[in-house]
Design a protein around this motif. Sequence first.
Motif, PDB file in Angstrom:
ATOM      1  N   VAL A   1      -2.315  46.594  24.025  1.00  0.00           N
ATOM      2  CA  VAL A   1      -2.697  47.954  24.352  1.00  0.00           C
ATOM      3  C   VAL A   1      -2.067  48.399  25.718  1.00  0.00           C
ATOM      4  N   ILE A   2      -1.475  49.612  25.898  1.00  0.00           N
ATOM      5  CA  ILE A   2      -1.090  50.005  26.999  1.00  0.00           C
ATOM      6  C   ILE A   2      -1.255  51.319  27.508  1.00  0.00           C
ATOM      7  N   ASN A   3      -1.437  51.578  28.677  1.00  0.00           N
ATOM      8  CA  ASN A   3      -1.953  52.805  28.970  1.00  0.00           C
ATOM      9  C   ASN A   3      -0.804  53.907  29.492  1.00  0.00           C
ATOM     10  N   GLY A   4       0.354  53.820  29.110  1.00  0.00           N
ATOM     11  CA  GLY A   4       1.454  54.601  29.383  1.00  0.00           C
ATOM     12  C   GLY A   4       2.434  54.645  28.071  1.00  0.00           C
ATOM     13  N   VAL A   5       3.233  55.786  28.108  1.00  0.00           N
ATOM     14  CA  VAL A   5       4.209  55.874  27.201  1.00  0.00           C
ATOM     15  C   VAL A   5       5.532  55.646  27.821  1.00  0.00           C
TER      16      VAL A   5
ATOM     17  N   GLY B   1       8.114  41.263   9.758  1.00  0.00           N
ATOM     18  CA  GLY B   1       8.196  40.984  11.391  1.00  0.00           C
ATOM     19  C   GLY B   1       8.744  39.572  11.765  1.00  0.00           C
ATOM     20  N   PRO B   2       8.046  38.895  12.599  1.00  0.00           N
ATOM     21  CA  PRO B   2       7.027  39.643  13.447  1.00  0.00           C
ATOM     22  C   PRO B   2       7.343  40.304  14.654  1.00  0.00           C
ATOM     23  N   PHE B   3       6.439  41.097  14.917  1.00  0.00           N
ATOM     24  CA  PHE B   3       6.933  42.243  15.962  1.00  0.00           C
ATOM     25  C   PHE B   3       5.758  42.140  16.894  1.00  0.00           C
ATOM     26  N   THR B   4       6.237  42.474  18.306  1.00  0.00           N
ATOM     27  CA  THR B   4       5.113  42.771  19.401  1.00  0.00           C
ATOM     28  C   THR B   4       4.973  44.124  19.544  1.00  0.00           C
ATOM     29  N   LEU B   5       4.090  44.812  19.247  1.00  0.00           N
ATOM     30  CA  LEU B   5       3.824  46.389  19.631  1.00  0.00           C
ATOM     31  C   LEU B   5       3.159  46.392  21.020  1.00  0.00           C
ATOM     32  N   PHE B   6       3.708  47.075  21.806  1.00  0.00           N
ATOM     33  CA  PHE B   6       3.133  47.863  23.138  1.00  0.00           C
ATOM     34  C   PHE B   6       2.633  49.025  22.779  1.00  0.00           C
TER      35      PHE B   6
ATOM     36  N   ILE C   1       0.078  42.967  33.620  1.00  0.00           N
ATOM     37  CA  ILE C   1       1.313  42.993  33.128  1.00  0.00           C
ATOM     38  C   ILE C   1       1.680  44.737  33.188  1.00  0.00           C
ATOM     39  N   ARG C   2       2.842  44.728  34.029  1.00  0.00           N
ATOM     40  CA  ARG C   2       3.267  46.268  34.510  1.00  0.00           C
ATOM     41  C   ARG C   2       4.696  46.139  33.375  1.00  0.00           C
ATOM     42  N   ILE C   3       4.875  47.209  32.719  1.00  0.00           N
ATOM     43  CA  ILE C   3       5.732  47.518  31.725  1.00  0.00           C
ATOM     44  C   ILE C   3       6.600  48.534  31.995  1.00  0.00           C
ATOM     45  N   GLU C   4       8.041  48.498  32.310  1.00  0.00           N
ATOM     46  CA  GLU C   4       8.820  49.863  32.849  1.00  0.00           C
ATOM     47  C   GLU C   4       9.799  50.096  31.812  1.00  0.00           C
ATOM     48  N   GLY C   5       9.730  51.451  31.585  1.00  0.00           N
ATOM     49  CA  GLY C   5      10.809  51.981  30.620  1.00  0.00           C
ATOM     50  C   GLY C   5      11.511  52.817  31.442  1.00  0.00           C
TER      51      GLY C   5
ATOM     52  N   VAL D   1       6.426  54.174  32.718  1.00  0.00           N
ATOM     53  CA  VAL D   1       5.435  52.886  32.977  1.00  0.00           C
ATOM     54  C   VAL D   1       4.172  52.691  32.450  1.00  0.00           C
ATOM     55  N   GLY D   2       3.855  51.534  32.101  1.00  0.00           N
ATOM     56  CA  GLY D   2       2.471  51.196  31.347  1.00  0.00           C
ATOM     57  C   GLY D   2       1.799  49.927  31.864  1.00  0.00           C
TER      58      GLY D   2
END
Length: 177
Positions: free
Chosen positions: A167-171, A62-67, A141-145, A150-151
């Motif tokens: 760790v996120i609560n959405g796919v 890597g390095p990688f950041t994994l949600f 922090i909200r992440i939108e695909g 969203v997660g």
Amino acid sequence: MAAFPGQAAAQQADAVTTSEVGGVTLYSNWNIVQNVTKSPVHKTLIKAISAAGLVDELSASGPFTLFAPTDKAFAAIPKMTGWLMTPANSATLAEVLKFHVVPGRLSASDLYKKIKAGGGTAVLTTIAGEDLKLTEVQGNIRIEGTQGSVGFITGNDVEQANGMIHVINGVLMPTLG
């Protein structure tokens, strides 16, 4: 479940930090795959990583950041999860998983700084080549695909030998097609 490369690696006391996810200790000297394998809230994710053939890629330096979506996140979309986990759809599953990974080691602090620098929005390009949009909502922090996916980050800064896990609560869904 098959053993993943280095899973039985000895723990080194020097410069090793730990994080707790789902009541289990994860180690900064383990890679992303090793730690996700141990996490009790990421059983679906590790099955997906294996089914998509991404074990070696996410074990690399890597390095990688994994949600990292939790089992509950996958359970919230049962039909899609079932479809993705079908062997015939492994290429699409790999696209979805790569949409959760960005290059670099980004801490929550780094993400907040990027959001602030972007006037309230940060855009990160995933290893799938598509963009994730990050915003701050009431301190989270909200992440939108795409496709309305969203997660929110529910656990942050889980350090890895080859990056960072949040760790996120959405796919998050990429553009499929």
